[in-house]
Design a protein around this motif. Structure first.
Motif, PDB file in Angstrom:
ATOM      1  N   ARG A  21       0.629  -1.241   0.044  1.00  0.00           N
ATOM      2  CA  ARG A  21       0.008   0.117  -0.037  1.00  0.00           C
ATOM      3  C   ARG A  21       0.796   1.265  -0.028  1.00  0.00           C
ATOM      4  NH1 ARG A  21      -3.709  -3.051   3.449  1.00  0.00           N
ATOM      5  NH2 ARG A  21      -2.397  -2.254   5.180  1.00  0.00           N
ATOM      6  N   GLN A  22       1.766   1.318   0.759  1.00  0.00           N
ATOM      7  CA  GLN A  22       2.853   2.278   0.757  1.00  0.00           C
ATOM      8  C   GLN A  22       3.407   2.638  -0.473  1.00  0.00           C
ATOM      9  OE1 GLN A  22       5.602   2.127   4.146  1.00  0.00           O
ATOM     10  NE2 GLN A  22       3.936   1.835   5.545  1.00  0.00           N
ATOM     11  N   LEU A  23       3.918   1.565  -1.252  1.00  0.00           N
ATOM     12  CA  LEU A  23       4.555   1.627  -2.564  1.00  0.00           C
ATOM     13  C   LEU A  23       3.558   1.917  -3.517  1.00  0.00           C
ATOM     14  CD1 LEU A  23       6.707  -1.622  -2.518  1.00  0.00           C
ATOM     15  CD2 LEU A  23       7.692   0.691  -2.665  1.00  0.00           C
ATOM     16  N   ALA A  24       2.322   1.748  -3.714  1.00  0.00           N
ATOM     17  CA  ALA A  24       1.342   2.200  -4.521  1.00  0.00           C
ATOM     18  C   ALA A  24       1.125   3.616  -4.167  1.00  0.00           C
ATOM     19  CB  ALA A  24       0.026   1.363  -4.124  1.00  0.00           C
ATOM     20  N   ARG A  25       1.154   4.164  -2.906  1.00  0.00           N
ATOM     21  CA  ARG A  25       0.805   5.375  -2.655  1.00  0.00           C
ATOM     22  C   ARG A  25       2.096   6.392  -3.293  1.00  0.00           C
ATOM     23  NH1 ARG A  25       0.558   5.115   2.475  1.00  0.00           N
ATOM     24  NH2 ARG A  25      -1.653   4.575   2.522  1.00  0.00           N
ATOM     25  N   TRP A  26       3.195   5.742  -2.817  1.00  0.00           N
ATOM     26  CA  TRP A  26       4.205   6.445  -3.705  1.00  0.00           C
ATOM     27  C   TRP A  26       4.266   6.527  -4.979  1.00  0.00           C
ATOM     28  CZ3 TRP A  26       8.303   4.016  -6.695  1.00  0.00           C
ATOM     29  CH2 TRP A  26       9.266   4.536  -7.020  1.00  0.00           C
ATOM     30  N   TYR A  27       4.085   5.471  -5.979  1.00  0.00           N
ATOM     31  CA  TYR A  27       3.830   5.427  -7.347  1.00  0.00           C
ATOM     32  C   TYR A  27       2.865   6.419  -7.684  1.00  0.00           C
ATOM     33  CZ  TYR A  27       1.147   4.140 -11.375  1.00  0.00           C
ATOM     34  OH  TYR A  27       0.709   4.064 -12.868  1.00  0.00           O
ATOM     35  N   GLN A  28       1.700   6.528  -7.211  1.00  0.00           N
ATOM     36  CA  GLN A  28       0.522   7.392  -7.174  1.00  0.00           C
ATOM     37  C   GLN A  28       1.001   8.834  -7.194  1.00  0.00           C
ATOM     38  OE1 GLN A  28      -2.437   5.717  -4.897  1.00  0.00           O
ATOM     39  NE2 GLN A  28      -3.397   4.468  -6.305  1.00  0.00           N
ATOM     40  N   GLU A  29       1.965   9.234  -6.198  1.00  0.00           N
ATOM     41  CA  GLU A  29       2.107  10.458  -5.872  1.00  0.00           C
ATOM     42  C   GLU A  29       3.415  11.013  -6.545  1.00  0.00           C
ATOM     43  OE1 GLU A  29       2.510  10.563  -1.399  1.00  0.00           O
ATOM     44  OE2 GLU A  29       0.263  10.370  -1.158  1.00  0.00           O
ATOM     45  N   THR A  30       4.231  10.207  -7.214  1.00  0.00           N
ATOM     46  CA  THR A  30       5.404  10.707  -7.789  1.00  0.00           C
ATOM     47  C   THR A  30       5.127  10.803  -9.308  1.00  0.00           C
ATOM     48  OG1 THR A  30       6.697   9.101  -6.264  1.00  0.00           O
ATOM     49  CG2 THR A  30       8.105   9.762  -8.364  1.00  0.00           C
ATOM     50  N   GLU A  31       5.779  11.825  -9.684  1.00  0.00           N
ATOM     51  CA  GLU A  31       6.031  12.281 -11.155  1.00  0.00           C
ATOM     52  C   GLU A  31       7.180  11.664 -11.742  1.00  0.00           C
ATOM     53  OE1 GLU A  31       3.568  13.199 -12.901  1.00  0.00           O
ATOM     54  OE2 GLU A  31       2.091  13.359 -11.158  1.00  0.00           O
ATOM     55  N   PHE A  32       7.289  10.661 -12.407  1.00  0.00           N
ATOM     56  CA  PHE A  32       8.408  10.098 -12.908  1.00  0.00           C
ATOM     57  C   PHE A  32       8.943  10.606 -14.222  1.00  0.00           C
ATOM     58  CE2 PHE A  32       5.851   6.868 -10.647  1.00  0.00           C
ATOM     59  CZ  PHE A  32       6.973   6.422  -9.763  1.00  0.00           C
ATOM     60  N   GLU A  33      10.355  10.504 -14.586  1.00  0.00           N
ATOM     61  CA  GLU A  33      10.911  11.063 -15.626  1.00  0.00           C
ATOM     62  C   GLU A  33      10.739   9.963 -16.835  1.00  0.00           C
ATOM     63  OE1 GLU A  33      12.601  13.702 -16.797  1.00  0.00           O
ATOM     64  OE2 GLU A  33      11.889  14.647 -15.106  1.00  0.00           O
TER      65      GLU A  33
END
Length: 412
Positions: A21-33
């Protein structure tokens, strides 16, 4: 029977529901290059097969500059040349889901997924459409209209392009998913190998790998999963009404029987090989088994569409036909999609296998009609059409154009 459940080798801070869940939240909140890469995934990562593999191999053959990433359930999954594995659930995998410029799947990502503006998503699906799907399936399951609308919107916000195997299928997908975007009417890349391969050479190679003599008559039994014996969202018990040991006893040593369960059955637990039956459910490439077998026993699986490209005889073991059709609605009639004898008992299967030449002759016209109706795009070039259409210039090495010397600026 003792069964061991071996989990993927995720880092300690990536294991468990809370960590995911924490990784999924990090994925959703991060703008990746953006990353010049394709991220492939087949099913839940247990295999590198289907149209994904064909597309990978074509991009690799052309020398595409894109990184060819594969989402896998473990590092033991065999991958094609040029592939870089990423463990599903790892931070590196989440990062690739958010950064890769191209995504290529045959199922859907879980609900954490949020496509970025720099991404293109190709949904290939994983079999010829015949069973109910989308709106039709969800209504039978009793889902509310608001939930059906939400499910369609979730998919349509993700998919940029979808593949279909025939022209008439475009309308099916547009209707069942209310799909408004690009449809690639190309045929399935997965089937190119069945058309282009040297059948005799492929058969010999696969049988040697399986330890089966080339003089055997090899029969592939590949039952699909049933909704009535599902044990979870991605698992089901093996359909076991065909007495395989009886079949092999009656046919004798001249025959070899291969059992290929659905991947839902594989997750439930392998049926296991016996002295007379070889369980190939975990064999990594289904096309190898199609090319190696001399005949097949099938039922309602979309595998029958792939099999028919070989021209080899097929039996349909369907003792539960009425029950199956009552539990799972379909998009069009079953009969015309089953060009072979429809059998209901083990004894009938044994009798038909004992006279395969008659089956081949009797249903030759039906097989030809089937292929003319359903298979005209499966000409061995579907992969080329898909790669050209979806990847464009990224399918080829990027070259700096040569300048005309007359146009080159002079020093000073």
């Amino acid at each position: 029977r003792l069964m061991l459940n071996i989990r993927a080798p995720l880092a300690d801070d990536q294991r468990g529901r809370n960590a995911q869940r924490q990784l999924a939240r990090w994925y959703q909140e991060t703008e990746f290059e953006p990353r010049d890469a394709v991220l492939f995934q087949c099913y839940r990562g247990e295999f590198s097969t289907d149209s994904q593999r064909a597309i990978h191999e074509e991009l690799f053959r052309r020398g595409s500059p894109l990184q060819l990433l594969w989402a896998v359930s473990s590092y033991s999954v065999p991958l094609p040349e040029g592939a870089l594995p990423l463990l599903i659930g790892s931070r590196a995998w989440y990062e690739a889901v958010g950064s890769a410029r191209y995504l290529c799947q045959n199922i859907d990502y879980d609900r954490f997924f949020r496509k970025r503006s720099h991404q293109k998503y190709l949904q290939t699906f994983h079999g010829y459409p015949w069973k109910s799907m989308g709106v039709s399936l969800w209504r039978v399951q009793g889902k509310s209209e608001s939930l059906i609308t939400a499910e369609c919107e979730r998919r349509n916000s993700a998919w940029d392009s979808i593949l279909v195997p025939a022209e008439f299928c475009e309308e099916l997908y547009r209707r069942e998913y209310r799909y408004p975007h690009e449809v690639l009417v190309t045929g399935y890349p997965r089937d190119d190998a069945l058309v282009n391969s040297d059948l005799d050479a492929a058969r010999a190679q696969v049988l040697a790998r399986l330890g089966i003599g080339a003089d055997k008559t090899v029969v592939l039994y590949a039952p699909t999963w049933r909704d009535t014996v599902a044990t979870g969202a991605w698992t089901a018990k093996l359909f076991d009404e065909l007495d395989l040991n009886y079949v092999t006893r009656q046919l004798g040593d001249d025959f070899a029987l291969l059992l290929r369960g659905h991947n839902y059955n594989l997750r439930e637990g392998s049926a296991g090989s016996s002295a007379s039956v070889l369980d190939v459910s975990s064999y990594p490439e289904i096309n190898d088994l199609i090319l190696a077998a001399d005949a097949a026993i099938l039922d309602y699986s979309s595998l029958r569409f792939d099999w028919m490209l070989t021209g080899k005889p097929v039996l349909f073991f369907v003792p539960d036909l009425a029950n199956y059709l009552s539990a799972r609605t379909v998009l069009f009639e079953y009969g015309p999609t089953a060009p072979g004898p429809m059998l209901t008992t083990t004894e009938q299967v044994v009798e038909a296998l004992g006279d395969l030449s008659s089956v081949t002759t009797e249903y030759a016209t039906a097989r030809e009609t089937f292929n003319l109706e359903f298979q005209t795009l499966h000409d061995g070039h579907a992969t080329e059409r898909v790669v050209d259409s979806f990847f464009g210039v990224d399918a080829w090495p990027h070259r700096t154009p040569m300048l005309d010397p007359a146009m080159t600026p002079k020093a000073g």
